[in-house]
Design a protein around this motif. Sequence first.
Motif, PDB file in Angstrom:
ATOM      1  N   UNK A 119       3.418  33.070 -39.385  1.00 27.20           N
ATOM      2  CA  UNK A 119       3.409  31.822 -38.624  1.00 27.20           C
ATOM      3  C   UNK A 119       3.023  32.094 -37.165  1.00 27.20           C
ATOM      4  N   UNK A 120       2.332  31.145 -36.565  1.00 31.75           N
ATOM      5  CA  UNK A 120       1.973  31.247 -35.149  1.00 31.75           C
ATOM      6  C   UNK A 120       3.194  30.875 -34.316  1.00 31.75           C
ATOM      7  N   UNK A 121       3.782  31.855 -33.621  1.00 35.14           N
ATOM      8  CA  UNK A 121       4.984  31.615 -32.828  1.00 35.14           C
ATOM      9  C   UNK A 121       4.606  31.236 -31.401  1.00 35.14           C
ATOM     10  N   UNK A 122       5.514  30.535 -30.700  1.00 35.37           N
ATOM     11  CA  UNK A 122       5.298  30.297 -29.268  1.00 35.37           C
ATOM     12  C   UNK A 122       5.111  31.618 -28.532  1.00 35.37           C
ATOM     13  N   UNK A 123       4.402  31.576 -27.427  1.00 36.90           N
ATOM     14  CA  UNK A 123       4.006  32.785 -26.714  1.00 36.90           C
ATOM     15  C   UNK A 123       5.195  33.689 -26.405  1.00 36.90           C
ATOM     16  N   UNK A 124       6.287  33.128 -25.875  1.00 33.85           N
ATOM     17  CA  UNK A 124       7.441  33.949 -25.493  1.00 33.85           C
ATOM     18  C   UNK A 124       8.133  34.550 -26.713  1.00 33.85           C
ATOM     19  N   UNK A 125       8.078  33.852 -27.842  1.00 34.99           N
ATOM     20  CA  UNK A 125       8.741  34.351 -29.051  1.00 34.99           C
ATOM     21  C   UNK A 125       7.928  35.433 -29.755  1.00 34.99           C
ATOM     22  N   UNK A 126       6.671  35.557 -29.397  1.00 36.75           N
ATOM     23  CA  UNK A 126       5.876  36.618 -30.002  1.00 36.75           C
ATOM     24  C   UNK A 126       6.356  37.992 -29.551  1.00 36.75           C
ATOM     25  N   UNK A 127       7.001  38.032 -28.396  1.00 35.85           N
ATOM     26  CA  UNK A 127       7.527  39.300 -27.872  1.00 35.85           C
ATOM     27  C   UNK A 127       8.834  39.663 -28.573  1.00 35.85           C
ATOM     28  N   UNK A 146      12.595  29.497 -50.767  1.00 29.20           N
ATOM     29  CA  UNK A 146      12.271  30.690 -49.995  1.00 29.20           C
ATOM     30  C   UNK A 146      12.636  30.508 -48.533  1.00 29.20           C
ATOM     31  N   UNK A 147      12.008  31.324 -47.669  1.00 24.17           N
ATOM     32  CA  UNK A 147      12.273  31.208 -46.236  1.00 24.17           C
ATOM     33  C   UNK A 147      11.751  29.861 -45.733  1.00 24.17           C
ATOM     34  N   UNK A 148      12.676  29.088 -45.161  1.00 22.21           N
ATOM     35  CA  UNK A 148      12.320  27.740 -44.701  1.00 22.21           C
ATOM     36  C   UNK A 148      12.568  27.535 -43.217  1.00 22.21           C
ATOM     37  N   UNK A 149      13.423  28.379 -42.645  1.00 23.45           N
ATOM     38  CA  UNK A 149      13.809  28.186 -41.247  1.00 23.45           C
ATOM     39  C   UNK A 149      13.437  29.424 -40.434  1.00 23.45           C
ATOM     40  N   UNK A 150      12.754  29.205 -39.323  1.00 13.09           N
ATOM     41  CA  UNK A 150      12.475  30.263 -38.360  1.00 13.09           C
ATOM     42  C   UNK A 150      13.216  29.929 -37.079  1.00 13.09           C
ATOM     43  N   UNK A 151      13.952  30.924 -36.541  1.00 19.33           N
ATOM     44  CA  UNK A 151      14.793  30.689 -35.368  1.00 19.33           C
ATOM     45  C   UNK A 151      14.438  31.702 -34.293  1.00 19.33           C
ATOM     46  N   UNK A 152      14.317  31.233 -33.077  1.00 18.64           N
ATOM     47  CA  UNK A 152      14.006  32.108 -31.952  1.00 18.64           C
ATOM     48  C   UNK A 152      15.097  33.155 -31.773  1.00 18.64           C
ATOM     49  N   UNK A 153      14.698  34.371 -31.381  1.00 17.46           N
ATOM     50  CA  UNK A 153      15.659  35.442 -31.101  1.00 17.46           C
ATOM     51  C   UNK A 153      15.994  35.520 -29.612  1.00 17.46           C
ATOM     52  N   UNK A 154      15.427  34.612 -28.829  1.00 20.04           N
ATOM     53  CA  UNK A 154      15.758  34.609 -27.405  1.00 20.04           C
ATOM     54  C   UNK A 154      17.173  34.075 -27.200  1.00 20.04           C
ATOM     55  N   UNK A 158      10.883  26.459 -36.863  1.00 19.61           N
ATOM     56  CA  UNK A 158      10.280  25.828 -38.042  1.00 19.61           C
ATOM     57  C   UNK A 158      11.384  25.479 -39.020  1.00 19.61           C
ATOM     58  N   UNK A 159      11.250  24.318 -39.675  1.00 15.70           N
ATOM     59  CA  UNK A 159      12.232  23.902 -40.670  1.00 15.70           C
ATOM     60  C   UNK A 159      11.572  22.908 -41.615  1.00 15.70           C
ATOM     61  N   UNK A 160      12.140  22.761 -42.821  1.00 18.38           N
ATOM     62  CA  UNK A 160      11.568  21.798 -43.765  1.00 18.38           C
ATOM     63  C   UNK A 160      11.926  20.365 -43.354  1.00 18.38           C
ATOM     64  N   UNK A 161      11.192  19.449 -43.860  1.00 20.32           N
ATOM     65  CA  UNK A 161      11.455  18.034 -43.576  1.00 20.32           C
ATOM     66  C   UNK A 161      11.471  17.269 -44.902  1.00 20.32           C
ATOM     67  N   UNK A 162      12.629  16.715 -45.300  1.00 17.08           N
ATOM     68  CA  UNK A 162      13.902  16.722 -44.572  1.00 17.08           C
ATOM     69  C   UNK A 162      14.600  18.074 -44.682  1.00 17.08           C
ATOM     70  N   UNK A 163      15.539  18.329 -43.775  1.00 15.15           N
ATOM     71  CA  UNK A 163      16.244  19.605 -43.727  1.00 15.15           C
ATOM     72  C   UNK A 163      17.533  19.542 -44.532  1.00 15.15           C
ATOM     73  N   UNK A 164      17.698  20.432 -45.548  1.00 22.76           N
ATOM     74  CA  UNK A 164      18.946  20.451 -46.325  1.00 22.76           C
ATOM     75  C   UNK A 164      20.131  20.924 -45.492  1.00 22.76           C
ATOM     76  N   UNK A 165      19.868  21.740 -44.453  1.00 21.08           N
ATOM     77  CA  UNK A 165      20.932  22.259 -43.601  1.00 21.08           C
ATOM     78  C   UNK A 165      20.929  21.524 -42.274  1.00 21.08           C
TER      79      UNK A 165
END
Length: 649
Positions: A309-317, A329-337, A344-351
Amino acid sequence: MKFNHVFDHWTYETFPPGRLLRRRYNSFQKLIELEEECLHIISLIEDIGFGLTQADWSNIEKLSADLGLKVRAMLEQLQEMNPVRFMDIMDYYNKINFYVRMAVTVPDPEISKPFTFPLEDSLDFANKAGAYAANLARIKQDGMPVLDGMVIGADIYNYFIEANDLRIAIDNILETVTSTDLDDLKQISTAIIAVFQQGNMPESIANEIEIAALETSRGSGNLTVSVGVTPEGKSQPLPESYCRISPVPAQNIVEVWKKAVLCKFSPEAIKARIELGYADRESPAAMIIQPVKDVHDSGFIETFHKTDEELPLKDRVTGCSAISRDKAGFQYLISRRNKQRVLAKPDPSPLSSHSVKTIASLGRQVEKLFEAPQRCGWITDLRNRVIITSTCPHPSEGIKEVERIKLALTYIANLNISPQNTEMFLPEKSRSMYDLVRFANEKGVEEMFSLVSKKGLGLDGAKHMKARQPISLDILNLADGLFTTAAGKLDISPDDIKSAPMWALWFGLGAERPGWNKENAIEGCAILSKTYMNITLKSEKDLTEVDAVCDPDTTQNHIHFRFKGGSGTPQQRISRTRFIKMVLIPQGFTVKSQGDLIEATYGQAGEAEIQKLLATIGHTTAHIATHHPITENHDKIDVEVSKFISGLG
C-alpha cells in the motif's frame, strides 16, 4: 576416489623377504585405505560446518561415531607396523574421541514434574513451557490482558517419546537427512509421523492432561490448543513449528495433543530446525490450552507489517502495523508513529475505532516489552474488551545455534600439528581427529621408507632430494625413476629425476617464483618409476597428493589429485578450494569437493597432455603454498584465478 595405484607398483618385492615385513606392508596398505575414508568423513562434517551443505544433527553424530571407529582402526594398523614405538597412541586417541563425543552428543532431556501447570507460572518453568507460554506469562506479568490457560509442558512430549521407546527409531530416520530440500523431507516427515503415531500416551499422564483440560474448559467444554517448539534453553520458538486447533472438546485432549505436536515433524519444521543447527531431541513440543470464550471478533496483529500500500510520506519511514481478522485477511493498517492513525480500513468496519487502536496499542506494548516486532493473537469479548491470546517474534527467524558445530570442528577437523615442526609433531600434541590421521599417515610412510633404507630388494635405498626452493623430498626409486647419476648417492638434485610424471610435476612445482620462505616450505615423499609417480607434499598444514602414470600406452595414463587444507578461517579455506577447482575444471579434470578436501581425476590422455596437466598441478601447489591466504575477499577469486592462469603462459 582410491589412491591405491601405489600398491600396484610398491609390491612385496620392494622389501626384504620375511613374514614380519609383509605384515607391515599389509598394515600400511590398510592404513592408507582407512585414511581416505577418514578424510572423506572429515570433509563431510566440514561441509556442514562451513555452511556449504545441511544435515540433521543426528547425521553429524553418526558421522562422528564412524570417524572415531575408523581413526581407531587406522591407529591400530600403525601399531601393527611398530608396536613399541606407538604403544601409547591409543591413550591420546581415547582422550580426543571423548572430547568429540562430548562436543557432538546431545544428551537426552531430563524429565521431571510438573507436567502441567497454569499459564501464569510459565516463567518459573520456562524450559517446560516453551517460548509461546513464557511470552504470554511475561505479558500478563507486565499488566496486559491475557487469556488464561494451562500448559501441557514439554516434559510430556519427552515422556511420550521415552515411554514408547521412539528416540532411536526417530534418530535412525533423521541420521539419513543430508539435505533440506522439501521434497526429500516429505519422505522423512512421513516416516517419522508413522513411527510417532504408533506410540500411546501413558495412562497416568493421560489422566493428568484430561484433568487440566476439563478444569480449563470451564463451562463451554471446548478449548483452543496451540503447540509450539522451543529448543531447550532458548527464548524464541522454532519457525514453521506452530499449530493451532479450535474448538477442541476437553475429553478429546489426548488425541488432539498427538495430532497437534506432529507440526514439529512437518517438512518445513524439520528444514527450519536443521538450518538453525538444533537436534530433534532438544526441540520438544509444548502445548497451551485455553478456554473457548464467547467473542465478538478475533484475529492477529503484526506490529511491523510490510505492505504494498502507498503510505503517507511520514509513515514510510516508520512503517505500519496491520490487523487481520480470523474471518478475513489484513484489513486495517495503523500508523506506528506516536499519534496512532488508522491508515486503511474496510467499509463498513467490523471493528470500532476504539478496538482497532486498543489492539494496535497493545501490540506496540508487546513489541516494546520484547524489543522486537511481534505477531500477537487477540480476541474481543462480548463487552468489546481486547485480550491477547498469543505472541511470537515476527518475522520469526529463531536463534541459530552456532557454537556446537564450531566446537565439533575444533576436535574433528582442525589441524594443530605439522611434520615441519618436529617439536609439535607428536601424538601428545594432537588435539583433533585430523591430527591423528595426519600423524598416522606421516609415521606410516616413515616406517615404510625405513624398511626400504634397510636394503630393499633391487633398490638403491631411499634418496633425499633438495632444491634451491625450500622443497625437500624423500624419494623411493622403484624402477628407472632416477638417472644413473643418482646411483650410490643419498642426496640428489632435481637433475637426477628421470620419471616422466615427476619431471612434469617438478616443472611447475620447482619453477622460480616469489614468496618462498621457511614458513611455507614444502616437504614430502615420492615413489617413482620411469612412467609412474605417487607423491605426497606438505606445506604448513596443507596436504597434496598426486598419483599419475605418463606412458606411451595411453590406456594406463591417469592423474589422481587430492588436496586437503588445514589452515585458515572457514572463508579462506572455501576460497582456496574454489581457486583450485576453477583452475582444474577448465583443464578437463573431473572435480569433487567437500569441506576443503578436493579430489580431481583425469584419464587416458597422451603423454604430452598428461605432462602439461601435471605441470599445472605443480604450479598450483606452489602457488597455494606461497599465497596464504589466496585472497581475503571471496568475491575476488575469479580475478586471482585469471591472474594465475595468465601467468602460466
